[in-house]
Design a protein around this motif. Structure first.
Motif, PDB file in Angstrom:
ATOM      1  N   ILE A  32      54.382 -71.606   2.806  1.00 60.20           N
ATOM      2  CA  ILE A  32      53.199 -71.233   3.577  1.00 60.20           C
ATOM      3  C   ILE A  32      52.694 -69.872   3.123  1.00 60.20           C
ATOM      4  CG2 ILE A  32      52.352 -70.710   5.894  1.00 60.20           C
ATOM      5  CD1 ILE A  32      54.610 -72.632   6.887  1.00 60.20           C
ATOM      6  N   GLU A  33      53.592 -68.924   2.969  1.00 61.33           N
ATOM      7  CA  GLU A  33      53.205 -67.575   2.576  1.00 61.33           C
ATOM      8  C   GLU A  33      52.637 -67.540   1.160  1.00 61.33           C
ATOM      9  OE1 GLU A  33      53.113 -64.763   4.303  1.00 61.33           O
ATOM     10  OE2 GLU A  33      53.721 -65.874   6.085  1.00 61.33           O
ATOM     11  N   SER A  34      53.210 -68.316   0.261  1.00 54.53           N
ATOM     12  CA  SER A  34      52.738 -68.279  -1.124  1.00 54.53           C
ATOM     13  C   SER A  34      51.410 -69.002  -1.298  1.00 54.53           C
ATOM     14  CB  SER A  34      53.785 -68.874  -2.057  1.00 54.53           C
ATOM     15  OG  SER A  34      53.934 -70.242  -1.805  1.00 54.53           O
ATOM     16  N   ASP A  35      51.028 -69.813  -0.330  1.00 52.89           N
ATOM     17  CA  ASP A  35      49.777 -70.548  -0.441  1.00 52.89           C
ATOM     18  C   ASP A  35      48.573 -69.609  -0.478  1.00 52.89           C
ATOM     19  OD1 ASP A  35      48.280 -73.018  -0.512  1.00 52.89           O
ATOM     20  OD2 ASP A  35      47.610 -72.465   1.496  1.00 52.89           O
ATOM     21  N   SER A  59      36.928 -67.180   2.124  1.00 55.67           N
ATOM     22  CA  SER A  59      38.120 -67.998   2.351  1.00 55.67           C
ATOM     23  C   SER A  59      37.784 -69.495   2.364  1.00 55.67           C
ATOM     24  CB  SER A  59      38.825 -67.597   3.643  1.00 55.67           C
ATOM     25  OG  SER A  59      37.999 -67.801   4.742  1.00 55.67           O
ATOM     26  N   ALA A  60      36.630 -69.873   2.891  1.00 56.47           N
ATOM     27  CA  ALA A  60      36.236 -71.282   2.869  1.00 56.47           C
ATOM     28  C   ALA A  60      35.977 -71.758   1.443  1.00 56.47           C
ATOM     29  CB  ALA A  60      35.000 -71.500   3.727  1.00 56.47           C
ATOM     30  N   GLY A  61      35.313 -70.941   0.645  1.00 53.63           N
ATOM     31  CA  GLY A  61      35.070 -71.294  -0.752  1.00 53.63           C
ATOM     32  C   GLY A  61      36.352 -71.385  -1.548  1.00 53.63           C
ATOM     33  N   HIS A  62      37.259 -70.454  -1.292  1.00 52.83           N
ATOM     34  CA  HIS A  62      38.549 -70.458  -1.986  1.00 52.83           C
ATOM     35  C   HIS A  62      39.337 -71.718  -1.631  1.00 52.83           C
ATOM     36  CE1 HIS A  62      42.129 -68.766  -3.841  1.00 52.83           C
ATOM     37  NE2 HIS A  62      42.799 -69.146  -2.766  1.00 52.83           N
ATOM     38  N   ALA A  63      39.364 -72.072  -0.356  1.00 54.48           N
ATOM     39  CA  ALA A  63      40.086 -73.269   0.080  1.00 54.48           C
ATOM     40  C   ALA A  63      39.455 -74.529  -0.504  1.00 54.48           C
ATOM     41  CB  ALA A  63      40.098 -73.340   1.599  1.00 54.48           C
ATOM     42  N   PHE A  64      38.134 -74.567  -0.582  1.00 47.52           N
ATOM     43  CA  PHE A  64      37.440 -75.722  -1.143  1.00 47.52           C
ATOM     44  C   PHE A  64      37.814 -75.926  -2.609  1.00 47.52           C
ATOM     45  CE2 PHE A  64      33.578 -77.479  -3.207  1.00 47.52           C
ATOM     46  CZ  PHE A  64      33.615 -78.741  -2.626  1.00 47.52           C
ATOM     47  N   VAL A  65      37.794 -74.852  -3.383  1.00 45.17           N
ATOM     48  CA  VAL A  65      38.126 -74.958  -4.808  1.00 45.17           C
ATOM     49  C   VAL A  65      39.589 -75.353  -4.989  1.00 45.17           C
ATOM     50  CG1 VAL A  65      38.374 -73.625  -6.935  1.00 45.17           C
ATOM     51  CG2 VAL A  65      36.301 -73.425  -5.579  1.00 45.17           C
ATOM     52  N   ARG A  66      40.487 -74.788  -4.190  1.00 45.88           N
ATOM     53  CA  ARG A  66      41.902 -75.159  -4.304  1.00 45.88           C
ATOM     54  C   ARG A  66      42.119 -76.622  -3.947  1.00 45.88           C
ATOM     55  NH1 ARG A  66      46.365 -70.984  -4.025  1.00 45.88           N
ATOM     56  NH2 ARG A  66      47.444 -72.868  -3.482  1.00 45.88           N
ATOM     57  N   ASN A  67      41.419 -77.119  -2.937  1.00 40.37           N
ATOM     58  CA  ASN A  67      41.568 -78.520  -2.559  1.00 40.37           C
ATOM     59  C   ASN A  67      41.009 -79.453  -3.624  1.00 40.37           C
ATOM     60  OD1 ASN A  67      42.913 -78.042  -0.181  1.00 40.37           O
ATOM     61  ND2 ASN A  67      41.059 -77.973   1.035  1.00 40.37           N
ATOM     62  N   ARG A  70      43.641 -79.656  -6.298  1.00 41.19           N
ATOM     63  CA  ARG A  70      44.796 -80.448  -5.875  1.00 41.19           C
ATOM     64  C   ARG A  70      44.465 -81.938  -5.754  1.00 41.19           C
ATOM     65  NH1 ARG A  70      46.746 -76.416  -1.088  1.00 41.19           N
ATOM     66  NH2 ARG A  70      47.672 -74.838  -2.436  1.00 41.19           N
ATOM     67  N   GLY A  71      43.193 -82.296  -5.880  1.00 37.47           N
ATOM     68  CA  GLY A  71      42.803 -83.691  -5.829  1.00 37.47           C
ATOM     69  C   GLY A  71      42.645 -84.241  -4.422  1.00 37.47           C
ATOM     70  N   HIS A  72      42.349 -83.386  -3.443  1.00 34.99           N
ATOM     71  CA  HIS A  72      42.208 -83.831  -2.060  1.00 34.99           C
ATOM     72  C   HIS A  72      40.857 -84.488  -1.770  1.00 34.99           C
ATOM     73  CE1 HIS A  72      46.005 -82.227  -0.866  1.00 34.99           C
ATOM     74  NE2 HIS A  72      45.667 -80.983  -1.142  1.00 34.99           N
ATOM     75  N   LEU A  85      37.973 -79.681 -11.585  1.00 32.80           N
ATOM     76  CA  LEU A  85      37.055 -78.707 -10.988  1.00 32.80           C
ATOM     77  C   LEU A  85      35.665 -78.795 -11.612  1.00 32.80           C
ATOM     78  CD1 LEU A  85      36.964 -76.519  -8.856  1.00 32.80           C
ATOM     79  CD2 LEU A  85      37.524 -74.868 -10.624  1.00 32.80           C
ATOM     80  N   SER A  86      35.590 -78.806 -12.933  1.00 32.40           N
ATOM     81  CA  SER A  86      34.277 -78.873 -13.579  1.00 32.40           C
ATOM     82  C   SER A  86      33.605 -80.222 -13.328  1.00 32.40           C
ATOM     83  CB  SER A  86      34.399 -78.598 -15.077  1.00 32.40           C
ATOM     84  OG  SER A  86      35.247 -79.549 -15.680  1.00 32.40           O
ATOM     85  N   ALA A  87      34.379 -81.305 -13.316  1.00 35.56           N
ATOM     86  CA  ALA A  87      33.803 -82.624 -13.038  1.00 35.56           C
ATOM     87  C   ALA A  87      33.326 -82.715 -11.595  1.00 35.56           C
ATOM     88  CB  ALA A  87      34.839 -83.714 -13.322  1.00 35.56           C
TER      89      ALA A  87
END
Length: 96
Positions: A32-35, A59-67, A70-72, A85-87
């Motif tokens: 959790i902390e490393s996320d 933070s919303a933009g960062h979470a969106f790009v990370r998701n 991750r293929g969510h 990400l580019s696709a």
């Protein structure tokens, strides 16, 4: 609920959330902390965020790009994992 080993947590959690499972094992929350460590590393050069609205947007933009990475989302799933990400952003530009 994952917490550190503070003595106050078991009593308070039993009162507020009696059905919760309390985990206080050492290093149980490392995942959790490393996320959010990459977000913190990104914000350090920016010298933190001054306004709540700016913090919410970043933070919303960062979470969106990370998701996306991750293929969510079903964006860019036909591409190779390194190119998700580019696709995904190419598909978003067509949709907008």
């Amino acid at each position: 609920m994952t917490t550190d080993q503070a003595a106050a947590y078991p009593r308070v959690l039993d009162e507020l959330l009696p059905d919760a499972c309390h985990i206080d094992a050492l290093r149980a929350n490392n995942r959790i902390e490393s996320d959010h460590s990459q977000l913190k590393a990104r914000l350090r050069p920016m010298r933190r965020l001054k306004r709540l609205r700016c913090a919410q947007t970043v933070s919303a933009g960062h979470a969106f790009v990370r998701n996306i990475r991750r293929g969510h989302y079903e964006l860019g799933v036909d591409a190779e994992p390194g190119l998700w990400l580019s696709a995904a952003f190419a598909e978003l530009t067509l949709a907008v």
